[in-house]
Write a protein that holds these residues in place. Structure first.
Motif: not given
Length: 181
Positions: A18-19, A23, A26-27, A65-66, A68-70, A72-73
């Motif tokens: 992921l790093s 994003p 990744t999507t 997970w996606e 949560r990531l969005s 958080r951003k």
């Protein structure tokens, strides 16, 4: 079932850290991986229900997970903007307080100078009327001086609090920067 296992062994698995990707990449990668899984399931038939549910669980995990990531951003962007606004507001307040402090210091210097001139320039043979007015003036000047000294104390406290807020703001910005890395 055995045809499903042999089919899965033949296909190479693509895993991406992921790093290593952005994003959006990744999507796109997760969507293509989901599409591959779904196409493998549809080509092998729907004979295995447990495999289908595990794929659904994996898909739902990836979706969570996606999300949560969005989220958080978005929160980080909002926090960065808020800290920037707070910093700009603190700077404006600091400048305003500095100008008030300078004005008050100038007034204080003028009043002290005026008080010294009135005390030095007293003639010895003044009438009682003039003495009373001079006493009133000196009393009012002393009162103004004491008021201004109180204001200077308050401004000094505000200045210290302003500096503390700046330091705290800087620390928060450093924490956000470290979290965003």
């Amino acid at each position: 079932m055995s045809s499903m296992l042999s089919h899965n062994k033949d296909q190479p698995r693509i895993r991406k850290s992921l790093s290593d990707s952005s994003p959006t990449a990744t999507t796109a990668t997760t969507k293509s991986l989901r599409h591959e899984r779904l196409s493998r399931l549809s080509s092998s038939g729907s004979s295995d229900v447990s495999n289908d549910t595990s794929t659904n669980h994996a898909d739902s995990y990836v979706l969570r997970w996606e999300n949560r990531l969005s989220a958080r951003k978005k929160a980080e962007e909002t926090a960065n903007n808020d800290y920037k606004k707070m910093y700009e507001k603190a700077l404006a307040t600091n400048q305003r307080l500095k100008s008030k402090l300078e004005t008050s210091n100038q007034e204080l210097a003028m009043i002290q100078d005026q008080l010294q001139r009135t005390q030095k320039g007293r003639p010895g043979d003044c009438s009682s009327n003039m003495l009373e007015t001079e006493k009133k003036e000196s009393w009012s000047l002393k009162k103004r001086i004491s008021d201004m000294e109180e204001q200077l104390k308050v401004k000094a406290e505000l200045k210290m609090e302003n500096q503390r807020l700046k330091d705290e703001n800087g620390a928060l910005i450093r924490v956000i920067t470290k979290l965003s890395k």
